[in-house]
Design a protein around this motif. Structure first.
Motif, short mmCIF file in Angstrom:
data_model
loop_
_atom_site.label_atom_id
_atom_site.label_comp_id
_atom_site.label_asym_id
_atom_site.label_seq_id
_atom_site.Cartn_x
_atom_site.Cartn_y
_atom_site.Cartn_z
N ALA A 1 -0.81 7.11 -3.38
CA ALA A 1 -1.87 8.00 -2.89
C ALA A 1 -3.08 8.04 -3.81
O ALA A 1 -3.83 9.01 -3.81
N GLY A 2 -3.31 6.95 -4.54
CA GLY A 2 -4.40 6.94 -5.51
C GLY A 2 -5.78 6.89 -4.89
O GLY A 2 -6.74 7.30 -5.54
N GLU A 3 -5.88 6.42 -3.67
CA GLU A 3 -7.21 6.29 -3.08
C GLU A 3 -7.41 7.33 -1.98
O GLU A 3 -7.18 8.52 -2.23
N GLN A 4 -7.79 6.95 -0.79
CA GLN A 4 -8.20 7.94 0.21
C GLN A 4 -7.09 8.92 0.59
O GLN A 4 -7.39 10.05 1.01
N SER A 5 -5.84 8.55 0.42
CA SER A 5 -4.76 9.45 0.81
C SER A 5 -4.70 10.71 -0.03
O SER A 5 -4.09 11.70 0.39
N SER A 6 -5.30 10.71 -1.22
CA SER A 6 -5.36 11.94 -2.01
C SER A 6 -6.77 12.50 -2.11
O SER A 6 -6.99 13.52 -2.77
N GLY B 1 -3.07 -1.35 3.43
CA GLY B 1 -3.84 -1.30 2.19
C GLY B 1 -5.15 -0.54 2.27
O GLY B 1 -5.98 -0.67 1.36
N GLY B 2 -5.36 0.22 3.36
CA GLY B 2 -6.58 1.01 3.46
C GLY B 2 -7.82 0.14 3.36
O GLY B 2 -7.94 -0.89 4.03
N GLY C 1 0.81 -1.21 0.00
CA GLY C 1 0.00 0.00 0.00
C GLY C 1 0.84 1.25 0.00
O GLY C 1 1.67 1.46 0.88
N GLY C 2 0.59 2.10 -1.00
CA GLY C 2 1.36 3.33 -1.14
C GLY C 2 0.58 4.57 -0.77
O GLY C 2 0.69 5.61 -1.43
N GLY C 3 -0.21 4.48 0.29
CA GLY C 3 -0.88 5.66 0.83
C GLY C 3 0.00 6.33 1.86
O GLY C 3 1.19 6.04 2.00
N ILE C 4 -0.60 7.22 2.64
CA ILE C 4 0.19 8.00 3.59
C ILE C 4 0.86 7.13 4.64
O ILE C 4 2.02 7.34 4.99
N ILE C 5 0.16 6.09 5.11
CA ILE C 5 0.75 5.24 6.14
C ILE C 5 1.93 4.46 5.57
O ILE C 5 3.01 4.38 6.18
N GLY C 6 1.75 3.88 4.39
CA GLY C 6 2.82 3.12 3.77
C GLY C 6 4.03 3.97 3.44
O GLY C 6 5.18 3.57 3.68
N ALA D 1 5.08 13.82 -2.93
CA ALA D 1 6.33 14.51 -2.59
C ALA D 1 7.13 13.73 -1.56
O ALA D 1 8.36 13.60 -1.66
N VAL D 2 6.45 13.18 -0.55
CA VAL D 2 7.14 12.39 0.47
C VAL D 2 7.63 11.07 -0.12
O VAL D 2 8.72 10.58 0.24
N ALA D 3 6.84 10.50 -1.05
CA ALA D 3 7.28 9.27 -1.72
C ALA D 3 8.57 9.51 -2.50
O ALA D 3 9.47 8.67 -2.51
N GLU D 4 8.67 10.65 -3.18
CA GLU D 4 9.89 10.98 -3.92
C GLU D 4 11.07 11.12 -2.96
O GLU D 4 12.19 10.67 -3.27
N LEU D 5 10.83 11.72 -1.79
CA LEU D 5 11.88 11.85 -0.80
C LEU D 5 12.33 10.46 -0.33
O LEU D 5 13.54 10.17 -0.25
N ALA D 6 11.36 9.60 -0.01
CA ALA D 6 11.69 8.24 0.43
C ALA D 6 12.46 7.48 -0.65
O ALA D 6 13.45 6.79 -0.36
N HIS D 7 12.05 7.64 -1.88
CA HIS D 7 12.72 6.98 -3.01
C HIS D 7 14.15 7.46 -3.14
O HIS D 7 15.08 6.66 -3.38
N SER D 8 14.35 8.74 -2.93
CA SER D 8 15.71 9.31 -3.02
C SER D 8 16.61 8.80 -1.90
O SER D 8 17.83 8.85 -2.01
N GLU D 9 15.99 8.30 -0.82
CA GLU D 9 16.76 7.78 0.30
C GLU D 9 16.83 6.26 0.29
O GLU D 9 17.16 5.64 1.31
N GLY D 10 16.50 5.66 -0.84
CA GLY D 10 16.73 4.24 -0.99
C GLY D 10 15.52 3.34 -0.94
O GLY D 10 15.65 2.11 -1.13
#
Length: 447
Positions: free
Chosen positions: A52-57, A217-218, A24-29, A170-179
């Motif tokens: 963030a395709g579902e409730q997170s956006s 997974g929401g 799950g790639g929402g805010i919690i994940g 934006a936070v996902a991009e930050l996490a991705h940049s950190e590995g």
């Protein structure tokens, strides 16, 4: 909001093995992954659709301490500080603004109910105060007719807001940049469990080994877990939200009364939603979990509208498969992004209620409206805990419409759980076993 038409941003190759997999790639994940990576863990987010395709956006965008369940409040106070930090890290891309949250009252009974929470705020040193009708004018420019007049409210100045569809990517991009490895459009079909121990997952694109899996997974969490005989009493409700065209500012503060919620947006319009109407689509789980939910349902009987399930691909639709093999297409591939339509007629009601409160503006033009499925628990607080009978499995779901604001802090807590560290917070309220250990159901606040 983010939909299936949003281009794929993250498409990392599946590794042979990682330390932990997040479903799950929402805010919690996303926040869990960022915090786990910062502890030196090799982590991968697997998202069936879009980050963030579902409730997170699709949520209101409130970052709210005000009115929280007492067990959530210390966690939410930390989350607020983390939001401020993360916004600086991503150079303001979350849209974070500390503009306050206000609950408004139309009757003395409403106001007395709101003021009951002041003792909880005081206990935790929160800056919540009661406001009179005349004091409201400092924060809201309203010319409401007498039959719609607010008589007072409660206000937390330190609360905030952000733009959900910007913030999580934006936070996902930050996490991705950190590995952190991230793969969108890659559904997890099953857990790989050997002798009661997580050994990885089976995805539509192959297997990945891992000793820990976090299910975040929401609305889909319950369906996924039930395939493995793990039952949680989670149901979903649809919330409808609308976006107005830019209008003159009536307030920079997030506010809600018993009928309408309003949040100023960075584009000059408002996000508006009804506070007294959510929809539950009746499916098999509605009957299976009836005894767990009856108290909550009766308490909120005037707010929840039951409907025969019209979202044919939702987690609890009548035709949604409950069983599938690892080499078969799963429900998560059939529905990459759950995109329920907003409730018919409710958007018009939102416009009318806005105009009744702000006749100087009238009915705002609606540029867009959408629905989102909120993953809810009978006591209106989430499960954030290890699953007792499956070593290495962590469940973080049932945020009950409160996940956006509190997400950064729960992400930190989940990382601590995964790293076998203790938390400074009391997490007993969020334990997995509370629905099966004979505990009395303690229903928290639902807004």
């Amino acid at each position: 909001m983010i939909t299936i038409d949003t281009p794929i941003t993250f498409n990392d190759s599946l590794p042979d093995e990682v330390d932990a997999i997040i479903i799950g790639g929402g805010i919690i994940g996303v926040f869990s992954a960022l915090n786990m990576a910062r502890k030196g863990l090799k982590v991968m987010i697997l998202e069936k659709g879009r980050i963030a395709g579902e409730q997170s956006s699709r949520n209101w965008g409130w970052i709210r301490q005000h009115g929280r369940d007492p067990a959530e409040l210390p966690i939410m106070m930390e989350a607020l500080r983390l939001w401020e930090d993360i916004d600086k890290e991503v150079k303001g891309r979350t849209g974070f603004k500390q503009s306050g949250v206000m609950y408004l009252s139309k009757t003395e009974k409403d106001q007395a109910k709101r003021e009951q929470w002041l003792s909880t705020a005081k206990e935790h040193g929160l800056d919540t105060v009661a406001l009179s009708a005349s004091q409201l004018e400092k924060y809201i420019d309203f010319k409401t007719p007498s039959d719609n007049k607010w008589i007072g409210g409660t206000y937390t100045a330190s609360d905030a807001r952000a733009e959900p569809w910007q913030a999580i990517p934006a936070v996902a991009e930050l996490a991705h940049s950190e590995g952190v490895l991230i793969k969108e459009n890659c559904a997890v079909r099953a857990l790989d469990i050997q002798a009661g121990q997580i050994t990885g997952v089976v995805t539509e694109s192959g297997r990945v080994k891992a000793s820990q899996v976090i299910v975040a997974g929401g609305a889909w969490s319950s369906l996924f877990l039930r395939r493995h005989g793990i039952n949680i009493p989670q149901l979903s409700v649809r919330a409808s939200v609308a976006r107005t065209a830019p209008v003159q500012s009536v307030s920079s503060t997030n506010f809600a009364d018993p009928e309408l919620a309003i949040r100023r947006r960075d584009d000059g319009g408002y996000s508006i939603a009804l506070t007294d109407s959510h929809d539950h689509f009746i499916g098999p789980d509605s009957f299976r979990l009836m005894t767990k939910w009856i108290k909550t349902g009766l308490q909120n009987i005037h707010e929840i509208r039951p409907w025969i399930n019209e979202v044919s691909t939702s987690p609890d639709a009548w035709k949604t498969p409950r069983h599938w093999k690892e080499d078969e297409i799963s429900p998560f591939e059939i529905t990459r992004v759950l995109n329920p339509s907003p409730a018919k007629g409710k958007v018009k009601v939102m416009q009318q209620r806005f105009a009744a409160r702000f006749p100087q503006i009238g009915e705002p033009k609606i540029l867009d409206a959408w629905g989102g499925m909120i993953d809810a628990m009978p006591d209106i607080v989430p499960i954030v805990d290890r699953v007792p009978d499956v070593e290495g499995l962590i469940v973080a779901t049932g945020m009950s419409g409160h996940g956006f604001g509190i997400g950064p802090a729960f992400g930190k807590i989940i990382a601590q759980i995964a790293n076998k560290e203790s938390s400074q917070h009391d997490l007993k309220r969020f334990r997995f076993s509370r629905f099966s250990d004979g505990s009395k159901l303690d229903i928290g606040p639902n807004i």
